[in-house]
Motif scaffolding. Structure first.
Motif, PDB file in Angstrom:
ATOM      1  N   LEU A   1     -13.799   7.083  -3.599  1.00  0.00           N
ATOM      2  CA  LEU A   1     -12.261   7.490  -3.834  1.00  0.00           C
ATOM      3  C   LEU A   1     -11.360   7.722  -2.193  1.00  0.00           C
ATOM      4  CD1 LEU A   1     -11.391   8.631  -7.513  1.00  0.00           C
ATOM      5  CD2 LEU A   1     -11.325   6.490  -6.888  1.00  0.00           C
ATOM      6  N   THR A   2     -10.136   6.766  -2.228  1.00  0.00           N
ATOM      7  CA  THR A   2      -9.476   7.081  -1.665  1.00  0.00           C
ATOM      8  C   THR A   2      -8.457   7.598  -2.224  1.00  0.00           C
ATOM      9  OG1 THR A   2      -9.006   4.927  -1.043  1.00  0.00           O
ATOM     10  CG2 THR A   2     -10.767   6.141   0.433  1.00  0.00           C
ATOM     11  N   VAL A   3      -7.297   8.084  -0.745  1.00  0.00           N
ATOM     12  CA  VAL A   3      -5.574   8.219  -1.888  1.00  0.00           C
ATOM     13  C   VAL A   3      -5.032   8.630  -0.077  1.00  0.00           C
ATOM     14  CG1 VAL A   3      -5.949  10.453  -1.515  1.00  0.00           C
ATOM     15  CG2 VAL A   3      -4.425   9.906  -3.437  1.00  0.00           C
ATOM     16  N   ASN A   4      -4.187   7.339  -0.374  1.00  0.00           N
ATOM     17  CA  ASN A   4      -2.771   7.785  -0.037  1.00  0.00           C
ATOM     18  C   ASN A   4      -0.821   8.024  -0.662  1.00  0.00           C
ATOM     19  OD1 ASN A   4      -1.838   7.707   2.516  1.00  0.00           O
ATOM     20  ND2 ASN A   4       0.128   6.046   1.945  1.00  0.00           N
ATOM     21  N   ALA A   5       0.022   8.780  -0.497  1.00  0.00           N
ATOM     22  CA  ALA A   5       0.291   9.247  -1.021  1.00  0.00           C
ATOM     23  C   ALA A   5       1.959   8.865  -0.035  1.00  0.00           C
ATOM     24  CB  ALA A   5       0.608  10.703  -1.790  1.00  0.00           C
ATOM     25  N   SER A   6       2.939   8.318  -0.223  1.00  0.00           N
ATOM     26  CA  SER A   6       4.134   7.798   0.962  1.00  0.00           C
ATOM     27  C   SER A   6       5.159   7.443  -0.170  1.00  0.00           C
ATOM     28  CB  SER A   6       3.788   6.453   1.490  1.00  0.00           C
ATOM     29  OG  SER A   6       3.810   5.046   0.512  1.00  0.00           O
ATOM     30  N   PRO A   7       6.063   7.880   0.342  1.00  0.00           N
ATOM     31  CA  PRO A   7       6.429   8.248   2.300  1.00  0.00           C
ATOM     32  C   PRO A   7       6.433   9.466   2.556  1.00  0.00           C
ATOM     33  CG  PRO A   7       8.657   7.762   1.111  1.00  0.00           C
ATOM     34  CD  PRO A   7       7.667   7.118  -0.139  1.00  0.00           C
ATOM     35  N   GLU A   8       6.099  10.534   3.270  1.00  0.00           N
ATOM     36  CA  GLU A   8       5.630  11.446   4.257  1.00  0.00           C
ATOM     37  C   GLU A   8       6.525  11.806   5.004  1.00  0.00           C
ATOM     38  OE1 GLU A   8       1.844  12.702   4.252  1.00  0.00           O
ATOM     39  OE2 GLU A   8       1.034  10.658   3.332  1.00  0.00           O
TER      40      GLU A   8
ATOM     41  N   ASP B   1       5.808  19.589  -2.851  1.00  0.00           N
ATOM     42  CA  ASP B   1       5.298  20.308  -1.978  1.00  0.00           C
ATOM     43  C   ASP B   1       3.608  20.370  -2.432  1.00  0.00           C
ATOM     44  OD1 ASP B   1       6.995  20.571  -0.491  1.00  0.00           O
ATOM     45  OD2 ASP B   1       6.796  22.191   0.705  1.00  0.00           O
ATOM     46  N   GLY B   2       2.893  19.513  -2.293  1.00  0.00           N
ATOM     47  CA  GLY B   2       1.260  19.755  -2.853  1.00  0.00           C
ATOM     48  C   GLY B   2       0.478  18.744  -2.521  1.00  0.00           C
ATOM     49  N   TYR B   3      -1.014  18.643  -3.339  1.00  0.00           N
ATOM     50  CA  TYR B   3      -1.682  17.198  -2.958  1.00  0.00           C
ATOM     51  C   TYR B   3      -2.170  16.604  -3.816  1.00  0.00           C
ATOM     52  CZ  TYR B   3      -2.888  21.455   0.898  1.00  0.00           C
ATOM     53  OH  TYR B   3      -2.639  22.165   1.461  1.00  0.00           O
ATOM     54  N   TRP B   4      -2.233  16.052  -3.776  1.00  0.00           N
ATOM     55  CA  TRP B   4      -1.493  14.576  -4.467  1.00  0.00           C
ATOM     56  C   TRP B   4      -3.282  13.769  -4.115  1.00  0.00           C
ATOM     57  CZ3 TRP B   4       1.360  13.459  -8.476  1.00  0.00           C
ATOM     58  CH2 TRP B   4       2.368  13.868  -8.469  1.00  0.00           C
ATOM     59  N   ARG B   5      -4.371  13.324  -5.632  1.00  0.00           N
ATOM     60  CA  ARG B   5      -5.481  13.140  -5.632  1.00  0.00           C
ATOM     61  C   ARG B   5      -6.117  12.244  -6.596  1.00  0.00           C
ATOM     62  NH1 ARG B   5     -10.320  17.662  -7.015  1.00  0.00           N
ATOM     63  NH2 ARG B   5      -9.896  17.572  -9.403  1.00  0.00           N
ATOM     64  N   TRP B   6      -6.852  11.239  -6.501  1.00  0.00           N
ATOM     65  CA  TRP B   6      -7.657  10.491  -7.382  1.00  0.00           C
ATOM     66  C   TRP B   6      -8.192  10.987  -7.981  1.00  0.00           C
ATOM     67  CZ3 TRP B   6      -4.222   6.992  -9.766  1.00  0.00           C
ATOM     68  CH2 TRP B   6      -3.520   6.026  -9.244  1.00  0.00           C
ATOM     69  N   SER B   7      -8.967  11.591  -8.993  1.00  0.00           N
ATOM     70  CA  SER B   7     -10.156  11.962  -9.753  1.00  0.00           C
ATOM     71  C   SER B   7     -10.653  10.552 -10.726  1.00  0.00           C
ATOM     72  CB  SER B   7      -9.528  12.859 -10.680  1.00  0.00           C
ATOM     73  OG  SER B   7     -11.221  13.960 -11.365  1.00  0.00           O
ATOM     74  N   PHE B   8     -12.706  10.113 -10.701  1.00  0.00           N
ATOM     75  CA  PHE B   8     -12.891   9.073 -11.874  1.00  0.00           C
ATOM     76  C   PHE B   8     -14.061  10.314 -11.860  1.00  0.00           C
ATOM     77  CE2 PHE B   8     -16.138   6.514 -11.809  1.00  0.00           C
ATOM     78  CZ  PHE B   8     -16.113   5.509 -12.390  1.00  0.00           C
ATOM     79  N   ALA B   9     -13.921  10.000 -13.139  1.00  0.00           N
ATOM     80  CA  ALA B   9     -14.817  10.445 -14.647  1.00  0.00           C
ATOM     81  C   ALA B   9     -16.973  10.481 -13.963  1.00  0.00           C
ATOM     82  CB  ALA B   9     -14.558  10.390 -15.705  1.00  0.00           C
TER      83      ALA B   9
ATOM     84  N   ALA C   1     -15.974  11.399  -8.653  1.00  0.00           N
ATOM     85  CA  ALA C   1     -15.511  11.281  -7.484  1.00  0.00           C
ATOM     86  C   ALA C   1     -14.517  11.570  -7.803  1.00  0.00           C
ATOM     87  CB  ALA C   1     -15.531   8.956  -7.563  1.00  0.00           C
ATOM     88  N   ASN C   2     -13.854  11.917  -6.393  1.00  0.00           N
ATOM     89  CA  ASN C   2     -12.418  12.816  -6.356  1.00  0.00           C
ATOM     90  C   ASN C   2     -12.110  12.453  -4.731  1.00  0.00           C
ATOM     91  OD1 ASN C   2     -12.007  14.224  -8.714  1.00  0.00           O
ATOM     92  ND2 ASN C   2     -13.536  15.647  -7.975  1.00  0.00           N
ATOM     93  N   ALA C   3     -10.924  12.154  -4.176  1.00  0.00           N
ATOM     94  CA  ALA C   3     -10.525  11.844  -3.132  1.00  0.00           C
ATOM     95  C   ALA C   3     -10.180  13.056  -2.716  1.00  0.00           C
ATOM     96  CB  ALA C   3      -9.174  10.849  -3.088  1.00  0.00           C
ATOM     97  N   ALA C   4      -9.568  13.073  -1.500  1.00  0.00           N
ATOM     98  CA  ALA C   4      -9.480  14.162  -0.787  1.00  0.00           C
ATOM     99  C   ALA C   4      -8.154  14.823  -0.568  1.00  0.00           C
ATOM    100  CB  ALA C   4     -10.066  14.366   0.859  1.00  0.00           C
ATOM    101  N   GLY C   5      -7.758  15.628  -1.583  1.00  0.00           N
ATOM    102  CA  GLY C   5      -5.973  15.798  -1.280  1.00  0.00           C
ATOM    103  C   GLY C   5      -4.886  15.194  -0.343  1.00  0.00           C
ATOM    104  N   ASP C   6      -3.704  14.290  -0.445  1.00  0.00           N
ATOM    105  CA  ASP C   6      -3.433  14.064   0.743  1.00  0.00           C
ATOM    106  C   ASP C   6      -1.914  14.901   0.620  1.00  0.00           C
ATOM    107  OD1 ASP C   6      -1.952  12.015   2.565  1.00  0.00           O
ATOM    108  OD2 ASP C   6      -0.930  10.468   0.859  1.00  0.00           O
ATOM    109  N   TYR C   7      -1.558  15.864   1.571  1.00  0.00           N
ATOM    110  CA  TYR C   7      -0.123  15.936   1.794  1.00  0.00           C
ATOM    111  C   TYR C   7       1.142  15.765   1.465  1.00  0.00           C
ATOM    112  CZ  TYR C   7       2.761  20.155   2.297  1.00  0.00           C
ATOM    113  OH  TYR C   7       3.930  20.835   2.597  1.00  0.00           O
ATOM    114  N   VAL C   8       1.883  16.340   0.300  1.00  0.00           N
ATOM    115  CA  VAL C   8       3.177  15.641   0.988  1.00  0.00           C
ATOM    116  C   VAL C   8       3.956  16.644   0.741  1.00  0.00           C
ATOM    117  CG1 VAL C   8       4.902  14.246  -0.436  1.00  0.00           C
ATOM    118  CG2 VAL C   8       2.513  13.499  -0.796  1.00  0.00           C
ATOM    119  N   ASP C   9       5.147  16.854   2.088  1.00  0.00           N
ATOM    120  CA  ASP C   9       5.905  17.628   2.355  1.00  0.00           C
ATOM    121  C   ASP C   9       6.842  16.889   0.926  1.00  0.00           C
ATOM    122  OD1 ASP C   9       7.794  19.255   2.884  1.00  0.00           O
ATOM    123  OD2 ASP C   9       7.966  18.728   4.908  1.00  0.00           O
TER     124      ASP C   9
END
Length: 255
Positions: A155-162, A229-237, A245-253
């Motif tokens: 899994l990949t992840v991207n949170a925006s805007p940052e 503030d914190g980390y966003w990720r996707w998680s597949f069971a 699968a778990n994506a690496a957390g994407d930090y958002v300020d």
């Protein structure tokens, strides 16, 4: 046409461990050989990607009044679906634990040309143990128990805007792929539920915010309201053929 069977055998360090199981009581009584522990990947599903650097380790601890012979031991994990068949097998190295008990371990290193099986073979595989006691007693578990062999999920992840202002909309995208053993690559996994999770800065636990479904290409997209503030990720069971699968957390300020 039946697929080629893998039988490269190496004795070596434990790369995958295994699930502890007990031999069928009737069989143990008839032969005198008792299986105390059987392990394949430490009780966890055996997850294979497309790399040829994977290894498979099987281990069994068995006992008999006369001791276990190291000459006749054989371990195998295999599956057959229609015309497709694959196995990892060989003679293990048996190490005495006591006069009556030995641990036999086999590590199979995936071959560069035929390392991973066909897609159709993902799922429960038979685990076969054949042993002989020093007094000639034979043991064969007949392919039980079963152990899951799964296609690796990613899994990949991207949170925006940052950064983002508090109360504003945050768009979170990503993609779920899984190993295609037939083509030795990763491809999008369509129409699967995936959880969007958030971990607030300074904490260690992710909390599920919502669930989204992948599109026909495995892509994910949703929106949330930025609050901290914190980390966003996707998680597949995971499924019966594909690993979790778990994506690496994407930090958002959040400002």
């Amino acid at each position: 046409m039946r697929a080629t069977s893998i039988h490269a055998v190496l004795a070596g360090a434990l790369v995958f461990s295994a699930s502890a199981v007990t031999a069928p009581a009737a069989y143990a009584t008839e032969t005198g050989v008792v299986i105390q522990k059987l392990s394949v990947n430490g009780g966890k599903p055996l997850v294979l990607g497309t790399s040829q650097t994977e290894s498979v380790t099987l281990s069994v601890t068995a006992s008999d009044d006369s001791g276990i012979s190291s000459n006749m031991a054989f371990l195998q994990i295999d599956r057959e679906v229609g015309d497709e068949y694959w196995s990892y097998h060989g003679r293990p190295t048996c190490t005495p634990v006591s006069a009556t008990t030995s641990t036999c371990k086999l590590t199979v290193k995936l071959d560069a040309g035929w390392g991973v099986p066909r897609n159709a073979l993902a799922g429960p595989w038979d685990v076969t143990v054949q042993l002989q006691a020093k007094d000639g007693d034979l043991y064969n578990n007949g392919g039980e128990p079963k152990h899951p062999v799964l296609r690796r999920g990613k899994l990949t992840v991207n949170a925006s805007p940052e950064p983002v202002y508090k109360g504003k909309t945050l768009k979170v995208t990503g993609k779920l792929t899984r190993a295609n053993w037939d083509k030795r690559t990763y491809a999008g996994y369509a129409d699967k539920p995936v959880k969007l999770q958030f971990r607030k800065a300074g904490t260690s636990t992710y909390t599920t915010v919502k669930t989204a479904y992948t599109n026909s290409f495995g892509n994910l997209s949703t929106t949330v309201t930025a609050s901290a503030d914190g980390y966003w990720r996707w998680s597949f069971a995971g499924t019966s053929t594909t690993s979790t699968a778990n994506a690496a957390g994407d930090y958002v300020d959040v400002r």
